[in-house]
Structure formats: structure tokens, C-alpha cells
Design an enzyme around this catalytic site. Structure first.
Site, PDB file in Angstrom:
ATOM      1  N   CYS A   1      44.496  38.918  33.893  1.00  0.00           N
ATOM      2  CA  CYS A   1      43.889  40.255  33.905  1.00  0.00           C
ATOM      3  C   CYS A   1      43.479  40.674  32.503  1.00  0.00           C
ATOM      4  O   CYS A   1      42.429  41.287  32.317  1.00  0.00           O
ATOM      5  CB  CYS A   1      44.856  41.269  34.512  1.00  0.00           C
ATOM      6  SG  CYS A   1      45.045  41.078  36.296  1.00  0.00           S
TER       7      CYS A   1
ATOM      8  N   CYS B   1      49.078  40.860  33.576  1.00  0.00           N
ATOM      9  CA  CYS B   1      49.230  39.423  33.356  1.00  0.00           C
ATOM     10  C   CYS B   1      48.132  38.903  32.421  1.00  0.00           C
ATOM     11  O   CYS B   1      47.161  39.609  32.119  1.00  0.00           O
ATOM     12  CB  CYS B   1      49.202  38.677  34.683  1.00  0.00           C
ATOM     13  SG  CYS B   1      47.560  38.515  35.426  1.00  0.00           S
TER      14      CYS B   1
ATOM     15  N   ASN C   1      47.070  44.791  44.421  1.00  0.00           N
ATOM     16  CA  ASN C   1      47.187  43.345  44.467  1.00  0.00           C
ATOM     17  C   ASN C   1      47.148  42.863  45.912  1.00  0.00           C
ATOM     18  O   ASN C   1      47.619  43.532  46.830  1.00  0.00           O
ATOM     19  CB  ASN C   1      48.421  42.839  43.712  1.00  0.00           C
ATOM     20  CG  ASN C   1      49.726  43.504  44.076  1.00  0.00           C
ATOM     21  OD1 ASN C   1      49.770  44.672  44.441  1.00  0.00           O
ATOM     22  ND2 ASN C   1      50.811  42.768  43.959  1.00  0.00           N
ATOM     23  N   ILE C   2      46.536  41.704  46.091  1.00  0.00           N
ATOM     24  CA  ILE C   2      46.349  41.112  47.408  1.00  0.00           C
ATOM     25  C   ILE C   2      46.803  39.659  47.320  1.00  0.00           C
ATOM     26  O   ILE C   2      46.188  38.848  46.626  1.00  0.00           O
ATOM     27  CB  ILE C   2      44.868  41.198  47.845  1.00  0.00           C
ATOM     28  CG1 ILE C   2      44.410  42.662  47.843  1.00  0.00           C
ATOM     29  CG2 ILE C   2      44.680  40.553  49.214  1.00  0.00           C
ATOM     30  CD1 ILE C   2      42.911  42.847  47.983  1.00  0.00           C
ATOM     31  N   GLU C   3      47.910  39.375  48.012  1.00  0.00           N
ATOM     32  CA  GLU C   3      48.500  38.041  47.937  1.00  0.00           C
ATOM     33  C   GLU C   3      47.978  37.131  49.040  1.00  0.00           C
ATOM     34  O   GLU C   3      47.400  37.586  50.028  1.00  0.00           O
ATOM     35  CB  GLU C   3      50.024  38.145  48.048  1.00  0.00           C
ATOM     36  CG  GLU C   3      50.647  38.867  46.896  1.00  0.00           C
ATOM     37  CD  GLU C   3      52.155  38.971  46.998  1.00  0.00           C
ATOM     38  OE1 GLU C   3      52.762  39.325  45.978  1.00  0.00           O
ATOM     39  OE2 GLU C   3      52.732  38.707  48.077  1.00  0.00           O
TER      40      GLU C   3
ATOM     41  N   GLU D   1      44.474  44.941  38.974  1.00  0.00           N
ATOM     42  CA  GLU D   1      43.524  45.211  37.899  1.00  0.00           C
ATOM     43  C   GLU D   1      42.197  44.505  38.155  1.00  0.00           C
ATOM     44  O   GLU D   1      41.126  45.092  38.054  1.00  0.00           O
ATOM     45  CB  GLU D   1      44.075  44.752  36.542  1.00  0.00           C
ATOM     46  CG  GLU D   1      45.364  45.418  36.136  1.00  0.00           C
ATOM     47  CD  GLU D   1      46.613  44.645  36.555  1.00  0.00           C
ATOM     48  OE1 GLU D   1      46.704  44.206  37.733  1.00  0.00           O
ATOM     49  OE2 GLU D   1      47.505  44.485  35.709  1.00  0.00           O
TER      50      GLU D   1
ATOM     51  N   CYS E   1      45.233  40.133  41.402  1.00  0.00           N
ATOM     52  CA  CYS E   1      45.964  41.283  40.880  1.00  0.00           C
ATOM     53  C   CYS E   1      45.165  42.575  41.066  1.00  0.00           C
ATOM     54  O   CYS E   1      43.935  42.555  41.156  1.00  0.00           O
ATOM     55  CB  CYS E   1      46.258  41.092  39.398  1.00  0.00           C
ATOM     56  SG  CYS E   1      47.279  39.663  39.027  1.00  0.00           S
TER      57      CYS E   1
END
Length: 136
Positions: A89, A86, A42-44, A55, A53
Site C-alpha cells: 500500500c 503494509c 480489505n477484501i480477502e 487503502e 487492502c
């Protein structure tokens, strides 16, 4: 590649997650039918809605490389129970994966629950629904 190897490939991504806000790293590994593995984390972003996310990172990497035939997906997080994907995804999975494709969701203690795309998102909205709903 077996289930345990795929889960470990997902686990390897936990340290690469960019999670300065949530502090909730997630790793994913997507196996193609020809044996390639695409990993994701995941990359915020400070603008939370544009966060991606793990996935979807793995799926989009594979699709952007021309892959369309997938075997299995493994997802892991530092959770007490196997981490559920989520809703966003799950919808992306329903677009690119067959309903019976294996998805291995995993906890911090390496408890793995095997499920399918159909079990994660029953009665999903599909490209066929979009096509049938278009007006002539």
C-alpha cells in the site's frame, strides 16, 4: 471535509470488510482535492496473495473513476496503535500521492497519528526511476 470526518468515513467501512480468514477488518477513506471521498475495505481471498487492502481498494476506485488529485487518506483498524499501512500500500501511495500528502492512521480507540506519504515510505521507487533506468 475535516480529518475527523475522513476518519469516520474510513471507520464506516470496517463492517463492509470481507475478512473470513484473518478476521482483521480495515477501512479507508480517500479525499480528493475537489472534495469527493472514495471508501475502501480489505477484501480477502482464499488464495491469500490476491487479497486487496482497504487503502488500495479506495485508491483504485478513485483512479478508475479518473481521479488523480488527492488531499488526504484515512485508515483505521481494530488495533491498539494507529494501524500502519503494509509495504504494498505504501508503494501504491507513492505512485499516486504527493510525498507531503497527509495520511491519518487510526486505532480502535480513535487515536489518530498524522503522517505523510514520504514519512511512510522514504526514498521510494518512483515512475521517474523507471524512466531513467530504461535503456535506449
Amino acid at each position: 471535509m475535516n480529518k475527523d470526518q475522513l476518519v469516520n468515513a474510513a471507520k464506516d467501512m470496517l463492517d463492509r470488510a470481507f475478512v473470513p480468514y484473518s478476521k482483521f477488518p480495515v477501512g479507508a477513506a480517500l479525499l480528493t482535492k475537489d472534495g469527493k471521498v472514495y471508501q475502501g475495505c480489505n477484501i480477502e481471498n482464499a488464495a491469500y496473495p490476491v487479497t486487496c487492502c482497504a487503502e488500495r481498494v479506495a485508491i483504485f476506485k478513485a483512479v478508475s473513476e479518473g481521479e488523480r488529485d488527492f488531499e488526504a487518506l484515512a485508515v483505521i483498524a481494530n488495533t491498539d496503535r494507529p494501524v500502519p499501512p503494509c509495504g504494498a500500500c505504501r508503494q501504491v501511495m507513492s505512485e499516486f500521492f504527493s510525498p507531503d500528502m497527509s495520511v491519518y492512521i487510526t486505532s480502535k480507540d480513535m487515536e489518530v497519528k498524522s503522517t505523510t506519504v514520504e514519512e511512510l515510505l522514504p526514498f521510494s521507487f518512483t515512475p521517474e526511476d523507471l524512466e531513467k533506468g530504461r535503456q535506449s
